[in-house]
Design an enzyme around this catalytic site. Structure first.
Site, PDB file in Angstrom:
ATOM      1  N   LYS A   1       0.842  -1.213   0.000  1.00 19.20           N
ATOM      2  CA  LYS A   1       0.000   0.000   0.000  1.00 19.20           C
ATOM      3  C   LYS A   1       0.867   1.248   0.000  1.00 19.20           C
ATOM      4  CE  LYS A   1      -4.404  -1.085   2.098  1.00 19.20           C
ATOM      5  NZ  LYS A   1      -4.150  -2.026   3.211  1.00 19.20           N
TER       6      LYS A   1
ATOM      7  N   LYS B   1       4.872   6.676  12.440  1.00 14.16           N
ATOM      8  CA  LYS B   1       6.197   6.090  12.482  1.00 14.16           C
ATOM      9  C   LYS B   1       7.217   7.035  11.899  1.00 14.16           C
ATOM     10  CE  LYS B   1       8.412   1.672  11.730  1.00 14.16           C
ATOM     11  NZ  LYS B   1       8.444   0.424  11.006  1.00 14.16           N
TER      12      LYS B   1
ATOM     13  N   LYS C   1      11.734   8.318   6.631  1.00 16.80           N
ATOM     14  CA  LYS C   1      12.442   9.314   5.849  1.00 16.80           C
ATOM     15  C   LYS C   1      11.490  10.051   4.909  1.00 16.80           C
ATOM     16  CE  LYS C   1      15.241   7.759   3.049  1.00 16.80           C
ATOM     17  NZ  LYS C   1      16.153   6.726   2.875  1.00 16.80           N
TER      18      LYS C   1
END
Ligand code: TRP
Length: 355
Positions: free
Chosen positions: A119, A202, A205
């Protein structure tokens, strides 16, 4: 007695951040120093990183050095731990190829971590086959080294479960070669899933919400000062909320009682600070400044060691080269057992027509 062997690893897709640190790196350093383990391997999973970065080899190449520097900076001791590069061990690919026969497509489709990743990467209509197979290759990573303990985050749980299913199938069909492995999870929920500085689920980056182990002190300061807290905590006197409050989650992950004595002696421990915050009357900035002191205390020695190792890059590469050579030797020994068990060691021993 069964040997205790640690095998763990990271995908080299960038520098490591404090989520990696509290999620596993800090634990690995502690484990290396217990002396309880017969062997510890840390694998830099470049081949796995390429399963969803096939078009970006330069990023992976550079990240291998960065991740190794982050390991050494965090205190991984190359005398105690074998650090190696996945793609340098062809036996891993060989073993993974045979494991693919022991797993069904629908079994991998049910893997919740793979589902989430598909996803996140918008792979729904177009999943690279190599990416789809990475959980199987991860079973090879662990078992080629007879790993029994895998320190990793919760998202790796489905991989260990699959590994153990493969081990059981392999042993049933071909004979006992492998042991099952056990995951070693971080010790609290905050460490398990450290949120980003923006409070989002979470640290990642792509969301730009990371504090990197290699961030300079000023950058850490600016990131901590602008962290997400409790949007309903407008005045200092307002009661604050801890749920979803990134500052308190980071304190859960980093703070020890001794930090209070050192930096915030009005409180004995984190519970007292939390109680005051939820009652009202405690400002966010005070909590942030406390967190910042703890973060700098934790990160400063890491930054210093990194700066030292950066000056010694040839040695760093040598550590990787030697580690990878050792991993190949061990991997080849395991593959000899595997080929024999699987009856594909044609030129060793007897090989006749049946009467
Ligand atoms: N999947 C892990 C990650 O995303 C990396 C990894 C590859 C790994 N092989 C492993 C972790 C074996 C533990 C054991 O970071």
């Amino acid at each position: 007695m069964k040997k205790k062997i640690i095998l763990t690893g990271d995908r080299p897709t960038g520098k490591l951040h404090i989520g990696h640190y509290v999620g596993s790196l800090r634990r690995r350093v502690e484990l290396q120093n217990t002396g309880e383990f017969d062997k510890i391997y840390i694998m830099i999973a470049d081949a796995q990183a390429l399963t969803d970065n096939a078009d970006n080899p330069e990023k992976i190449r550079e990240s291998i050095l960065n991740v190794t520097l982050d390991y050494l900076a965090a205190g991984i001791d190359p005398e105690k731990v074998t650090i190696f590069i996945q793609s340098g061990v062809p036996q891993l690919t060989e073993l993974a190829f045979y494991y693919m026969n022991l797993v069904s497509v629908s079994r991998v489709q049910r893997n919740p971590t793979v589902k989430t990743e598909i996803k996140m990467r918008n792979f729904e209509a177009n999943i690279p086959l190599g990416f789809f197979c990475y959980p199987v290759s991860q079973a090879a990573d662990i078992t080629l080294f007879h790993g029994t303990v895998v320190p990793a985050g919760e998202d790796q749980k489905p991989m260990i479960e699959l590994t153990n299913e493969i081990v059981r199938r392999f042993n049933t069909i071909y004979g006992e070669v492998f042991d099952e492995a056990q995951i070693l999870l971080p010790d609290n929920a905050a460490c398990m899933r450290l949120p980003g500085t923006d409070g989002k689920a979470k640290m990642s980056k792509s969301l730009g919400n990371c504090i990197y182990l290699s961030d300079p002190a000023e950058v850490v300061e600016q990131k901590v000062k602008s962290m997400y807290t409790d949007p309903t905590h407008l005045k200092v006197s307002d009661p604050g909320h801890l749920e979803g409050n990134a500052v308190f989650t980071y304190l859960d992950a980093f703070c020890k009682d001794e930090h209070f004595a050192k930096y915030l002696p009005e409180y004995q421990n984190l519970q007292e600070l939390k109680d005051h915050y939820t009652r009202g009357g405690l400002g966010d900035m005070k909590c942030k400044m406390f967190l910042l002191k703890i973060m700098q205390e934790t990160l400063e020695p890491i930054r210093q060691r990194r700066a030292e190792w950066e000056q010694r890059l040839p040695e760093v590469k040598e550590i990787l080269r030697r580690g990878t050579e050792e991993a190949c030797r061990v991997g080849e020994e395991t593959m000899q057992q595997v080929r024999q068990a699987m009856r594909i060691d044609y030129f060793n021993g007897e090989w006749e027509l049946s009467k």
